[in-house]
Design a protein around this motif. Sequence first.
Motif, PDB file in Angstrom:
ATOM      1  N   PHE A 156      37.439  43.702  45.002  1.00  0.00           N
ATOM      2  CA  PHE A 156      36.866  42.615  44.202  1.00  0.00           C
ATOM      3  C   PHE A 156      36.448  43.099  42.823  1.00  0.00           C
ATOM      4  CE2 PHE A 156      33.306  39.474  43.361  1.00  0.00           C
ATOM      5  CZ  PHE A 156      34.175  38.453  43.001  1.00  0.00           C
ATOM      6  N   ASP A 159      39.327  43.024  40.616  1.00  0.00           N
ATOM      7  CA  ASP A 159      39.592  41.648  40.173  1.00  0.00           C
ATOM      8  C   ASP A 159      38.643  41.236  39.044  1.00  0.00           C
ATOM      9  OD1 ASP A 159      41.628  41.250  42.059  1.00  0.00           O
ATOM     10  OD2 ASP A 159      40.217  40.559  43.580  1.00  0.00           O
ATOM     11  N   ALA A 162      39.877  42.829  35.904  1.00  0.00           N
ATOM     12  CA  ALA A 162      41.108  42.155  35.493  1.00  0.00           C
ATOM     13  C   ALA A 162      40.789  40.830  34.798  1.00  0.00           C
ATOM     14  CB  ALA A 162      42.011  41.923  36.707  1.00  0.00           C
ATOM     15  N   ALA A 163      39.845  40.082  35.340  1.00  0.00           N
ATOM     16  CA  ALA A 163      39.457  38.805  34.730  1.00  0.00           C
ATOM     17  C   ALA A 163      38.866  39.028  33.337  1.00  0.00           C
ATOM     18  CB  ALA A 163      38.457  38.083  35.625  1.00  0.00           C
ATOM     19  N   ARG A 182      44.704  46.164  40.661  1.00  0.00           N
ATOM     20  CA  ARG A 182      45.095  44.841  40.185  1.00  0.00           C
ATOM     21  C   ARG A 182      45.865  45.047  38.884  1.00  0.00           C
ATOM     22  NH1 ARG A 182      42.847  39.469  40.401  1.00  0.00           N
ATOM     23  NH2 ARG A 182      44.405  38.154  39.386  1.00  0.00           N
ATOM     24  N   LYS A 184      48.938  43.419  35.848  1.00  0.00           N
ATOM     25  CA  LYS A 184      49.617  42.267  35.265  1.00  0.00           C
ATOM     26  C   LYS A 184      50.562  42.750  34.175  1.00  0.00           C
ATOM     27  CE  LYS A 184      48.832  37.705  33.201  1.00  0.00           C
ATOM     28  NZ  LYS A 184      47.843  36.725  32.713  1.00  0.00           N
ATOM     29  N   GLY A 221      47.649  42.117  43.342  1.00  0.00           N
ATOM     30  CA  GLY A 221      46.651  43.083  43.776  1.00  0.00           C
ATOM     31  C   GLY A 221      47.252  43.921  44.890  1.00  0.00           C
ATOM     32  N   ASP A 264      45.449  38.787  44.733  1.00  0.00           N
ATOM     33  CA  ASP A 264      44.310  39.476  44.134  1.00  0.00           C
ATOM     34  C   ASP A 264      43.958  40.694  44.970  1.00  0.00           C
ATOM     35  OD1 ASP A 264      42.956  38.353  46.340  1.00  0.00           O
ATOM     36  OD2 ASP A 264      42.245  36.665  45.155  1.00  0.00           O
ATOM     37  N   ALA A 265      43.164  41.578  44.390  1.00  0.00           N
ATOM     38  CA  ALA A 265      42.868  42.850  45.045  1.00  0.00           C
ATOM     39  C   ALA A 265      41.858  42.703  46.175  1.00  0.00           C
ATOM     40  CB  ALA A 265      42.382  43.863  44.022  1.00  0.00           C
TER      41      ALA A 265
END
Length: 320
Positions: A156, A159, A162-163, A182, A184, A221, A264-265
Motif C-alpha cells: 500500500f 501505491d 505512485a499516486a 508499483r 507505470k 503492482g 495495485d501493489a
Amino acid sequence: MQAVMSDNGTFYYSIQGTAEGTSYSIIYQDDYDRDFQPEIEALLSDFEKSMSVYDENSVISRINRNEDVETDIYFESVFNKAKEISAITEGMFDISAEPLFRAWGFSSQQKNIPDQDKINALKEFIGMDKIMIENKHVIKTNPNIVLNANAIAKGFSADIIAAFLEEHGCGNYLVEIGGEIRMKGENTSGEKWRIGIDRPAEDNPIPGQDLQVILQITDKGIATSGNYRQFYIENGQKITHTINPATGYPVKHNLLSVTVVANDAITADAFATAFLVAGIDKSMEWLEELTEIEALFICDEEGEYKMYCTSGIENNLIPV
C-alpha cells in the motif's frame, strides 16, 4: 537524487532510502528536474505513524494495546483491503495471525515449537471476523487480538508513492518498497519495466543476486512472497515463516515462491502471501475467478525448480 538520461533524451531520477524497517528504491521521469525525496519520505513517515508495529506510538500499536485511538485513512484502507482478501482466500490471509508468528518465534527472539494446546488457545482470538471498525474505532471481540499488517502495508505504501508521482505529472516510474513494486509507463530504454524474480534457494540470500526469470510488464503492482529465506531448524525440523492461520502450523508443501501481478501493489502484496499459504492448487482455483490478477509460482519438484503461471503473463517472461 541521481539523474539518468533515457534513450529518448528525457531525464529519469533515482532515489533510495529506508522506511518501514526496509529499504526503498524509486525511479521516475520528470520534465522539471524536481527532487521529490523529501516529500516522499514525509509520506512514508506519516504512513509508519499509522501502520508500523515497530513504532510504539503508531495507530496500529496503540490499537494492539487496546488504547482509545481513532483510526486514520491509512489504517482503514489497509484494514478494509485485508478483510476483503481474507474473505476471498478463506482466511489464508489474516493480519490478526500475529500471535501465531510470535508463538513460532518469527516475531520474537525465542525459537520454539508450540504444542497443540497453545495453538488452540491462540486460535480463539485469531480471525478477521473477530474485529471491525465502527465510528473510527476498532472493535475487538477479544482484547488479546493483535494485528500485524506487514504482509500488505508495504504494497500500500508503494501505491501511495505512485499516486503522489502521478499527481505531480510523472508518467513513467517504478516504486519499490521492501520488494513490493508499483510501476507505470516505460523504463529508460523506452520499454516496459523489467522485474527480476529470485531463484528460491536457501543459498540465495541477497535479492537480485541470482534470478530465476525476468518479468517484463508495466502499469501494474507486483509482489513476491517466498518461504526460503525466513526459517529455522528445530530438532531437525525445518520451520518456515509461512503459517496457515486456520491450522496454526507452518505450511508443508512444495511451493517456494509466488509472484502476483495486480492493478495495485496492495492487492498483489496480500494475495502473494495468501497464495503462498494456500499452495498452488488452491491458488489456481481462486485465480479462475480473480480475472484481474495474474501469478507466477515456483515449486520444488524433486530438487528442481519448476515454474507455473497464469496465461496472462506467460508472454511477459524473459529467461535468464
